[in-house]
Design an enzyme around this catalytic site. Structure first.
Site: not given
Ligand SMILES: NC(=O)c1ccc[n+]([C@@H]2O[C@H](COP(=O)([O-])OP(=O)(O)OC[C@H]3O[C@@H](n4cnc5c(N)ncnc54)[C@H](OP(=O)(O)O)[C@@H]3O)[C@@H](O)[C@H]2O)c1
Length: 274
Positions: A161, A165
């Site tokens: 990844h 991550k």
């Molecule tokens: N299941 C699947 O198919 C799949 C696929 C891809 C990713 N994922 C998972 O999904 C998650 C997010 O991934 P990502 O790549 O999108 O990460 P990311 O770009 O870091 O996005 C996470 C988001 O959550 C927000 N956040 C943090 N604290 C928060 C709060 N208290 N209230 C509301 N929002 C909040 C962050 O805001 P800030 O920017 O302000 O910090 C950011 O916008 C991870 O756990 C990843 O492993 C899962």
């Protein structure tokens, strides 16, 4: 995907709306005739609070602002969470409090957080998946079947990844590990090997090994390796766009609206098993 849900649009709250996945999901919602964006939740300290989403998604986006809490007046069916382990608890609490269905793809959850999903599922419909890609769902089935058929072959899972991550091995690698363990008829916890370093000794029979690579901007690659003397079988999935997860999560969100409380799996959203 099955198509068993009501004809009206699913009204969706997105939690983690400015994240990579949150943005991909909002784009999918705006491009679908079966869903509409009810609310876009961001962290309370975010610079985006009270900003109209059209600033990020263009003038054709609906009249919705990024907000840090769910207004009781918002009419919605389902909350979709892709945030992080620290933000997950409040997302689940909001869905529970407002009696919304809950779909989450946040990975790296603790045992307590998985228990909280089970607890919430007594009151609301809940679906958590470590991976919302159709290809990975198929890989999981193939891994389970192959492990059952080649039970005495060695099996390791390698995942790669992007550098940002935060958890390892990936939630998807763990899901694949559970599938292999099920194929072997054992529990993953009794056979998993997460780290090899130094004098490891020979590989014990039945071990299920994991290796994690973190580099560059790789969206996600998973390889399930089955090997014996003289031959090796590799089942590989490569994601090249986050949109596949967003499409799957949106399909799950539409599917879950109107369902009874309970804990559902992404597999149930997909076509029947072969
Ligand atoms: N299941 C699947 O198919 C799949 C696929 C891809 C990713 N994922 C998972 O999904 C998650 C997010 O991934 P990502 O790549 O999108 O990460 P990311 O770009 O870091 O996005 C996470 C988001 O959550 C927000 N956040 C943090 N604290 C928060 C709060 N208290 N209230 C509301 N929002 C909040 C962050 O805001 P800030 O920017 O302000 O910090 C950011 O916008 C991870 O756990 C990843 O492993 C899962």
């Amino acid at each position: 995907m099955t198509d068993s849900q009501p004809s009206r649009r699913a009204r969706i709250v997105v939690h983690g709306a400015t994240g990579r996945m949150g943005q991909a999901i909002i784009r999918s919602i705006l491009g679908s005739s079966r869903s509409e964006l009810a609310c876009a939740l961001v962290r309370p300290t975010s610079d985006h609070v009270d900003e109209p989403i059209s600033d990020e998604f263009g003038m054709r986006a609906p009249d919705v602002d990024f907000v840090s809490a769910l207004d009781p007046d918002v009419v919605a069916d389902v909350l979709v969470d892709f945030s992080g382990v620290q933000a997950f608890d409040s997302a689940l609490a909001m869905a529970h409090e407002h009696r919304l269905a809950f779909v989450s793809g946040t990975t790296g959850l603790s045992d307590d957080q998985h228990a909280a999903l089970e607890h919430a599922a007594k009151t609301i419909p809940v679906l958590w998946a470590s991976n919302f890609s159709l290809g990975v769902a198929m890989l999981e089935r193939l891994a389970r079947r192959t492990a059952a058929a080649l039970a005495d072959w060695d099996c390791d899972i390698v995942e790669m990844h992007h550098r940002r991550k935060r958890d390892a091995p990936s939630g998807t690698a763990l899901t694949l590990g559970h599938a292999v363990a099920e194929g072997h008829g054992v529990a993953l916890d009794d056979h998993a090997r997460y780290i090899r370093h130094g004098q490891t000794g020979e590989r014990p029979p039945g071990e299920i090994g994991f290796a994690a690579v973190r580099a560059g901007d790789v969206v996600g690659e998973h390889t399930v390796i089955f090997a014996t003397d003289g031959e090796r079988l590799e089942l590989v999935h490569r994601a090249t766009s986050r949109d596949i997860f967003a499409r799957g999560a949106l399909a799950a969100a539409i599917w879950i609206v109107g369902r009874d409380p309970g804990l559902y799996t992404f597999d149930q959203v997909l076509a029947p098993k072969d």
